[in-house]
Design an enzyme around this catalytic site. Structure first.
Site, PDB file in Angstrom:
ATOM      1  N   GLN A 237      22.293  10.009  19.892  1.00  0.00           N
ATOM      2  CA  GLN A 237      21.376  10.275  21.001  1.00  0.00           C
ATOM      3  C   GLN A 237      22.011   9.813  22.315  1.00  0.00           C
ATOM      4  OE1 GLN A 237      18.192  11.580  20.268  1.00  0.00           O
ATOM      5  NE2 GLN A 237      17.979  11.881  22.450  1.00  0.00           N
ATOM      6  N   PHE A 238      22.908  10.624  22.874  1.00  0.00           N
ATOM      7  CA  PHE A 238      23.590  10.233  24.109  1.00  0.00           C
ATOM      8  C   PHE A 238      22.618  10.060  25.270  1.00  0.00           C
ATOM      9  CE2 PHE A 238      23.354  14.724  24.910  1.00  0.00           C
ATOM     10  CZ  PHE A 238      23.339  14.852  26.287  1.00  0.00           C
ATOM     11  N   THR A 239      21.446  10.673  25.192  1.00  0.00           N
ATOM     12  CA  THR A 239      20.491  10.599  26.299  1.00  0.00           C
ATOM     13  C   THR A 239      19.913   9.196  26.490  1.00  0.00           C
ATOM     14  OG1 THR A 239      18.645  11.325  24.920  1.00  0.00           O
ATOM     15  CG2 THR A 239      19.881  13.036  26.097  1.00  0.00           C
TER      16      THR A 239
END
Length: 151
Positions: A78-80
């Site tokens: 989950q890079f966000t």
């Protein structure tokens, strides 16, 4: 490194309406990396996750770890988690680790979970995924590796 940890009754990941991973009682982990993260960071985070007492005992007290309840783990990249929303209306992801290095750390993270506990179910790195969960509690924690290093 940041991890959103949620205790779940069940969770799953689908891509294009096809379920690719699912778990029963356990943890849903949304995992993100930033510059400066390395295998030492991952080692500390995995140790923290596996030892956290986030499940209820027979008296409904939060006293049990994932291994105490024999729970499953669903790990989703989950890079966000490293979105910067301080300016404008569109999040910037400049603080997120580059995809190549993030993939290496994500694979290492999952390998450490497998070595120290059991193989996690996973999403697919970089894919557009639908994540479904039935949260238990709900009980959700935000784990930030910057808080794990001794001061």
């Amino acid at each position: 490194m940041k991890v959103i940890l949620t205790t779940v009754k069940q969770a799953s990941v689908s891509i294009d309406q096809k379920k690719i991973a699912s778990i029963q009682k356990g943890m849903l982990l949304l995992v993100g990396f930033c510059d400066g993260d390395n295998q030492d960071t991952v080692d500390l985070m995995v140790d923290k996750i596996l030892k956290l007492r986030v499940f209820c005992d027979e008296n409904r007290q939060i006293n049990l770890s994932i291994s105490d309840v024999g729970g499953d783990i669903l790990s989703v990249s989950q890079f966000t988690l490293y979105a910067n929303t301080s300016k404008g209306r569109r999040p910037s992801f400049i603080d997120a680790l580059n995809p190549r290095d993030a993939l290496n750390l994500y694979e290492y993270f999952n390998a450490r979970l497998e070595l120290l506990y059991k193989m996690p179910s996973t999403g697919i790195f970089g894919a557009f995924m639908d994540v479904n969960s039935i949260n238990e509690g709900p009980f959700t924690l935000i784990l930030d590796s910057s808080e794990l290093w001794p001061k």
